[in-house]
Design a protein around this motif. Structure first.
Motif, PDB file in Angstrom:
ATOM      1  N   ASP A  40     -13.774  29.176  61.762  1.00 32.73           N
ATOM      2  CA  ASP A  40     -14.057  28.828  60.003  1.00 32.73           C
ATOM      3  C   ASP A  40     -12.745  28.207  59.770  1.00 32.73           C
ATOM      4  O   ASP A  40     -11.854  28.854  60.697  1.00 32.73           O
ATOM      5  N   LYS A  41     -12.406  27.432  58.718  1.00 33.73           N
ATOM      6  CA  LYS A  41     -10.804  27.150  58.890  1.00 33.73           C
ATOM      7  C   LYS A  41     -10.373  28.153  58.531  1.00 33.73           C
ATOM      8  O   LYS A  41      -9.183  27.744  58.674  1.00 33.73           O
ATOM      9  N   GLY A  42     -10.532  28.529  58.126  1.00 31.98           N
ATOM     10  CA  GLY A  42      -9.754  30.479  58.244  1.00 31.98           C
ATOM     11  C   GLY A  42      -9.130  30.820  59.148  1.00 31.98           C
ATOM     12  O   GLY A  42      -8.276  31.260  59.658  1.00 31.98           O
ATOM     13  N   VAL A  43      -9.869  31.276  59.944  1.00 29.54           N
ATOM     14  CA  VAL A  43      -9.779  31.898  61.305  1.00 29.54           C
ATOM     15  C   VAL A  43      -8.617  30.759  61.681  1.00 29.54           C
ATOM     16  O   VAL A  43      -7.643  31.506  62.498  1.00 29.54           O
ATOM     17  N   LEU A  44      -8.761  29.134  61.523  1.00 33.23           N
ATOM     18  CA  LEU A  44      -8.002  28.542  62.338  1.00 33.23           C
ATOM     19  C   LEU A  44      -6.479  28.413  61.869  1.00 33.23           C
ATOM     20  O   LEU A  44      -5.605  28.992  62.482  1.00 33.23           O
ATOM     21  N   ALA A  45      -6.648  28.478  60.381  1.00 33.66           N
ATOM     22  CA  ALA A  45      -5.127  29.096  59.497  1.00 33.66           C
ATOM     23  C   ALA A  45      -4.658  29.916  60.163  1.00 33.66           C
ATOM     24  O   ALA A  45      -3.200  30.355  60.469  1.00 33.66           O
ATOM     25  N   ALA A  46      -5.405  31.111  60.043  1.00 36.34           N
ATOM     26  CA  ALA A  46      -4.666  32.123  60.638  1.00 36.34           C
ATOM     27  C   ALA A  46      -4.153  31.711  62.528  1.00 36.34           C
ATOM     28  O   ALA A  46      -3.159  32.926  62.488  1.00 36.34           O
ATOM     29  N   GLY A  47      -4.562  31.279  62.901  1.00 40.57           N
ATOM     30  CA  GLY A  47      -3.798  31.506  64.271  1.00 40.57           C
ATOM     31  C   GLY A  47      -4.281  31.875  64.662  1.00 40.57           C
ATOM     32  O   GLY A  47      -4.267  32.104  66.608  1.00 40.57           O
ATOM     33  N   LEU A  48      -5.873  32.445  65.013  1.00 43.25           N
ATOM     34  CA  LEU A  48      -6.249  33.672  66.132  1.00 43.25           C
ATOM     35  C   LEU A  48      -7.333  32.888  67.221  1.00 43.25           C
ATOM     36  O   LEU A  48      -6.915  33.268  68.570  1.00 43.25           O
ATOM     37  N   LEU A  49      -7.228  31.763  66.726  1.00 43.38           N
ATOM     38  CA  LEU A  49      -8.214  30.582  67.681  1.00 43.38           C
ATOM     39  C   LEU A  49      -7.435  29.931  69.215  1.00 43.38           C
ATOM     40  O   LEU A  49      -7.744  30.220  70.006  1.00 43.38           O
ATOM     41  N   ALA A  50      -5.670  30.176  68.411  1.00 45.03           N
ATOM     42  CA  ALA A  50      -4.663  29.311  68.961  1.00 45.03           C
ATOM     43  C   ALA A  50      -4.950  29.995  70.812  1.00 45.03           C
ATOM     44  O   ALA A  50      -4.655  29.280  71.628  1.00 45.03           O
ATOM     45  N   PRO A  51      -4.484  31.266  70.871  1.00 44.54           N
ATOM     46  CA  PRO A  51      -4.307  31.619  72.281  1.00 44.54           C
ATOM     47  C   PRO A  51      -5.522  31.101  72.968  1.00 44.54           C
ATOM     48  O   PRO A  51      -5.698  30.924  74.772  1.00 44.54           O
ATOM     49  N   ALA A  52      -6.701  31.482  72.425  1.00 37.15           N
ATOM     50  CA  ALA A  52      -7.565  31.200  73.523  1.00 37.15           C
ATOM     51  C   ALA A  52      -7.925  29.692  74.223  1.00 37.15           C
ATOM     52  O   ALA A  52      -8.847  29.222  74.814  1.00 37.15           O
ATOM     53  N   LEU A  53      -7.963  28.534  72.844  1.00 37.96           N
ATOM     54  CA  LEU A  53      -7.219  27.001  73.200  1.00 37.96           C
ATOM     55  C   LEU A  53      -6.543  27.316  74.147  1.00 37.96           C
ATOM     56  O   LEU A  53      -6.654  26.371  75.057  1.00 37.96           O
ATOM     57  N   LYS A  54      -5.244  27.760  73.876  1.00 36.76           N
ATOM     58  CA  LYS A  54      -4.667  27.553  74.740  1.00 36.76           C
ATOM     59  C   LYS A  54      -4.392  27.783  76.393  1.00 36.76           C
ATOM     60  O   LYS A  54      -4.790  27.192  77.474  1.00 36.76           O
ATOM     61  N   ALA A  55      -5.775  28.800  76.971  1.00 39.06           N
ATOM     62  CA  ALA A  55      -6.232  29.271  77.639  1.00 39.06           C
ATOM     63  C   ALA A  55      -7.138  28.477  78.596  1.00 39.06           C
ATOM     64  O   ALA A  55      -6.491  28.368  79.405  1.00 39.06           O
ATOM     65  N   LEU A  56      -7.575  28.063  77.836  1.00 40.44           N
ATOM     66  CA  LEU A  56      -8.744  27.174  77.986  1.00 40.44           C
ATOM     67  C   LEU A  56      -8.754  25.743  78.556  1.00 40.44           C
ATOM     68  O   LEU A  56      -8.703  25.007  79.977  1.00 40.44           O
ATOM     69  N   GLU A  57      -7.017  25.045  77.833  1.00 36.40           N
ATOM     70  CA  GLU A  57      -6.522  24.111  77.777  1.00 36.40           C
ATOM     71  C   GLU A  57      -5.035  24.295  79.377  1.00 36.40           C
ATOM     72  O   GLU A  57      -5.687  23.083  79.796  1.00 36.40           O
ATOM     73  N   ASP A  58      -4.838  25.430  79.871  1.00 40.04           N
ATOM     74  CA  ASP A  58      -4.292  25.259  81.068  1.00 40.04           C
ATOM     75  C   ASP A  58      -5.041  25.516  82.090  1.00 40.04           C
ATOM     76  O   ASP A  58      -5.137  25.458  82.726  1.00 40.04           O
TER      77      ASP A  58
END
Length: 385
Positions: A40-58
């Motif tokens: 949801d947008k709250g999780v995205l805004a809190a930055g919680l998903l960012a490390p997971a997205l970066k790991a998949l990008e890497d």
């Protein structure tokens, strides 16, 4: 034990501080090539998903994000998510967030491989085919949905919350990292933590409880009761957060097999009609339903006081059972959870319709330790006003 029982749980549980760092490895073990995150947008805004997205990008793993989940989601949201999963040709779904994103992720996974609409599958064991693989990453210590075969969705037309129950909803992997909960606001810590405690209490007192579910539920009650105040007062206490996440997990495993009871049956109508957050709705109703249920199994309710390490040595089962209710009321006060339905605009005029909604939750009332009538349901709501 005088009956044959079956215990079910997901095949793989990964848990501990930093567990999110293993996400790519878990994806590879499931042969995931195209990943859809559901959040949801709250999780995205809190930055919680960012490390997971970066790991998949890497790691060059193709992925997309569906962030259209709303609180207490309507079942129509599933169709939007399924559409995106098809467009992205997703072969693995990751539910990342609280109970709402997790439920949408699980429902999307089964709808991707089963024809029909979501409404066709409300009920028990009505889903014919296994869904896409799923990894569930909770960011609250509350729902236990990462280890259950259940999805709860809102039907706004009938103003009810409805469930899909099937073993096909068990996630492939439950990945629990308590570090994701360190920044949870106090009110969410309280509401989700109480929800987890209620799962344990209801699983323990369900007529379908077994020795195995009792062991899990008792341990969950102990962990949550002794750590929820600390997690609420000092959210950065990793030890308390870890205990809360473990307690929520164990409670989820317990109620996935024993079932929840009338507390949830009372919470669903007020949640659907008055949009009261699920954990708060459950907490509002808990002491009143417990008082009604005590006579159904005094020894089990007295055991709850023992799980809380309360001084019950000189009390009989009735005294111990009543002490457990008093402890719950004090805990809700400490966590500043609203204590009356009237705080949400619910009045005497609303009770008959709400009580009828309770009686429709036959799946839950069948687990309840005391038989309940429509009149009983009205009186319990009235006590909560």
């Amino acid at each position: 034990m005088n009956r044959v029982t079956v215990f079910r749980t997901p095949p793989r549980i990964v848990m501990g501080p930093g567990a999110l760092n293993q996400l790519v490895d878990e994806i590879r073990q499931l042969n995931g090539k195209r990943i859809l995150f559901v959040t949801d947008k709250g999780v995205l805004a809190a930055g919680l998903l960012a490390p997971a997205l970066k790991a998949l990008e890497d790691s060059r793993v193709e992925h997309a994000v569906f962030d259209g989940v709303e609180p207490d989601p309507r079942y129509e949201i599933v169709s939007d998510c399924v559409r995106m999963a098809a467009e992205e040709k997703a072969d693995l779904i990751i539910g990342f967030g609280g109970g709402s994103p997790i439920d949408i992720a699980k429902a999307t996974a089964i709808m991707a491989t089963n024809e029909g609409s979501v409404a066709d599958f409300f009920g028990i064991d009505r889903v014919p085919n296994q869904g896409l693989p799923t990894i569930i990453v909770p960011t609250t210590a509350g729902t236990g949905s990462e280890v259950t075969p259940i999805v709860i969705l809102s039907d706004e037309g009938e103003k009810l919350k409805k469930g899909i129950v099937t073993s096909h909803l068990f996630p492939s992997v439950a990945l629990l990292d308590p570090e994701l909960t360190l920044a949870l606001p106090q009110e969410i810590t309280a509401a989700t933590g109480m929800d987890a405690l209620i799962h344990a209490i209801e699983a323990y007192t369900s007529v379908n409880a077994t020795g195995m579910t009792d062991t899990l539920a008792f341990r969950a009650m102990t962990l949550i009761y002794h750590n929820i105040r600390t997690a609420y007062a000092n959210g950065h206490n990793l030890e308390a957060r870890s205990a809360m996440m473990e307690g929520s997990l164990l409670a989820g495993m317990a109620f996935a097999n024993a079932g929840v009871t009338a507390v949830h049956a009372f919470a669903y109508p007020i949640g659907a009609e008055f949009h009261i957050p699920h954990g708060i709705a459950n907490t509002l109703m808990l002491p009143h339903v417990m008082r009604f249920n005590l006579l159904g199994n005094l020894s089990k309710f007295a055991d709850i006081s023992e799980a809380f390490d309360l001084p019950v040595e000189d009390l009989d089962d009735l005294g111990g059972a009543e002490m457990s209710v008093e402890a719950i009321e004090r805990l809700a006060l400490d966590l500043r959870v609203p204590g009356h339905l009237s705080e949400f605009g619910i009045g005497e005029k609303d009770l008959p319709v709400l009580a009828e909604g309770v009686m429709k939750a036959t799946r839950l009332l069948a687990n309840n330790p005391r038989i309940m009538s429509l009149k009983d349901a009205e009186e319990i709501y009235r006590a909560a006003l």
